[in-house]
Design an enzyme around this catalytic site. Structure first.
Site, short mmCIF file in Angstrom:
data_model
loop_
_atom_site.label_atom_id
_atom_site.label_comp_id
_atom_site.label_asym_id
_atom_site.label_seq_id
_atom_site.Cartn_x
_atom_site.Cartn_y
_atom_site.Cartn_z
N TYR A 73 1.05 -1.12 0.55
CA TYR A 73 -0.47 0.08 -0.13
C TYR A 73 1.21 1.29 -0.30
CZ TYR A 73 -4.04 -3.41 2.00
OH TYR A 73 -4.46 -4.57 1.43
N PRO A 85 -20.10 0.70 -4.73
CA PRO A 85 -20.74 0.65 -3.46
C PRO A 85 -21.71 -0.41 -3.75
CG PRO A 85 -20.11 2.56 -2.88
CD PRO A 85 -19.45 1.90 -5.02
N LEU A 86 -22.39 -1.57 -2.39
CA LEU A 86 -23.34 -2.02 -2.51
C LEU A 86 -24.18 -1.37 -2.49
CD1 LEU A 86 -22.14 -4.08 0.77
CD2 LEU A 86 -22.47 -5.07 -1.40
N PHE A 116 -13.41 -5.84 1.38
CA PHE A 116 -14.04 -4.57 0.38
C PHE A 116 -15.67 -5.27 1.04
CE2 PHE A 116 -11.65 -5.61 -3.49
CZ PHE A 116 -11.36 -4.16 -3.34
N PRO A 117 -15.80 -4.94 2.51
CA PRO A 117 -17.11 -5.56 3.62
C PRO A 117 -18.44 -4.40 2.45
CG PRO A 117 -15.47 -3.95 4.93
CD PRO A 117 -14.82 -4.40 3.62
N LEU A 118 -17.96 -3.83 2.67
CA LEU A 118 -18.84 -2.51 2.03
C LEU A 118 -19.16 -2.66 0.27
CD1 LEU A 118 -18.59 0.47 4.50
CD2 LEU A 118 -20.41 -1.85 4.03
#
Length: 293
Positions: free
Chosen positions: A68, A224-225, A217-219
């Site tokens: 990163y 975006p979801l 990528f939980p969202l």
């Protein structure tokens, strides 16, 4: 939930990574680097403030990688938080590098992995890394193939005393099984969220064995979801769709650890408060149908 309350209580409680206890609500540092996860942040002081706020809130699981920036997020973590509190655990990953086009080509040869681990030790300012994940596959997702040579290299480094625990990232279930046949792992870090449920069976199997599952990528990541059902539950709960998505993940399985990323102190506190959203049984049943045929 007020800031004062947040600082004394994090949603989801804790989980054990081996003998290390971490908050199930953690923080992913990827977004602290510049655009495309390359170069320094536009607001360095703001990035440092986010890391310090994470620690102030009681977050004890910070996820990073030498790729990163490269090196940028590790350097920011060291500047903001070193010397590290005893309860804070930093998780890093190796197995990819950055190219001049901002790509993520694999770097899983033994020499690559040894170099990456020692660079992480240097940039984070530690003598031993708490947990190192081996990143597999590519930017498109997991890819089949043996991880033996790469994973055995990390096992050797663990025996040398510079790594405490091991995990795998972007891995197929077969690769998870192969890694576990070589040496114990304490976590799997894969892409997973409310709309992408391909690892459901793996999550449940890992939970029964006490192994953490950490969704990146939980969202939804860079996209975006989006779901009318998600929006409807959020409206009914008086919160945002992203808050509901985080709360659902904590509800989904006890071994799921969250590492949502942000470069904003305000957004960080919103994420923590959102993950504490209470979902009814009807809410959960409705949400569970989103990612299933």
């Amino acid at each position: 939930m007020s800031t004062d309350q947040l600082e004394h209580s994090l949603p989801g409680g804790t989980w054990s990574l081996g003998e290390l206890t971490v908050t199930r609500f953690g923080y992913g540092a990827m977004q602290l680097a510049g655009p495309g996860v390359m170069g320094p942040p536009a607001d360095r002081e703001g990035a440092l403030a986010v890391l310090r706020k994470a620690a102030d809130l009681g977050i004890t699981h910070i996820d990073t990688s030498g790729a990163y920036g490269p090196r940028v997020t590790n350097e920011l973590i060291r500047e903001a938080l070193h010397p590290y509190p005893e309860e804070l655990h930093i998780v890093t990953k190796v197995g990819a590098r950055r190219d001049e086009q901002g790509g993520w080509p694999p770097a899983r040869q033994p020499a690559d992995l040894r170099r990456a681990v020692h660079e992480d030790l240097e940039t984070l300012g530690v003598e031993r890394l708490d947990l190192v994940n081996l990143r597999l596959g590519n930017a498109q997702g997991p890819q089949p193939g043996s991880l033996a040579e790469a994973f055995e290299t990390l096992v050797e480094l663990q025996r040398d005393g510079v790594i405490r625990h091991l995990g795998v990232s972007n891995a197929t279930p077969e690769q998870v099984a192969e890694a576990r046949a070589i040496a114990p792992i304490v976590c799997v870090q894969n892409a997973y969220n409310l709309a992408h449920r391909h690892d459901d069976e793996l999550i449940d199997a890992l939970a029964s064995d006490g192994i953490a599952y950490v969704p990146f990528f939980p969202l939804g990541g860079f996209s975006p979801l989006q779901s009318s059902t998600l929006s409807a539950v959020a409206t009914r709960s008086g919160t945002t769709p992203m808050s509901v998505a985080l709360a659902w993940l904590l509800h989904r399985a006890p071994n799921i650890l969250l590492i949502p990323g942000t470069s904003s102190v305000e957004h960080l506190t919103e994420n923590v408060a959102g993950a504490a959203t209470t979902l009814s049984a009807d809410d959960v049943a409705e949400l569970d149908r989103i990612g299933r045929p």
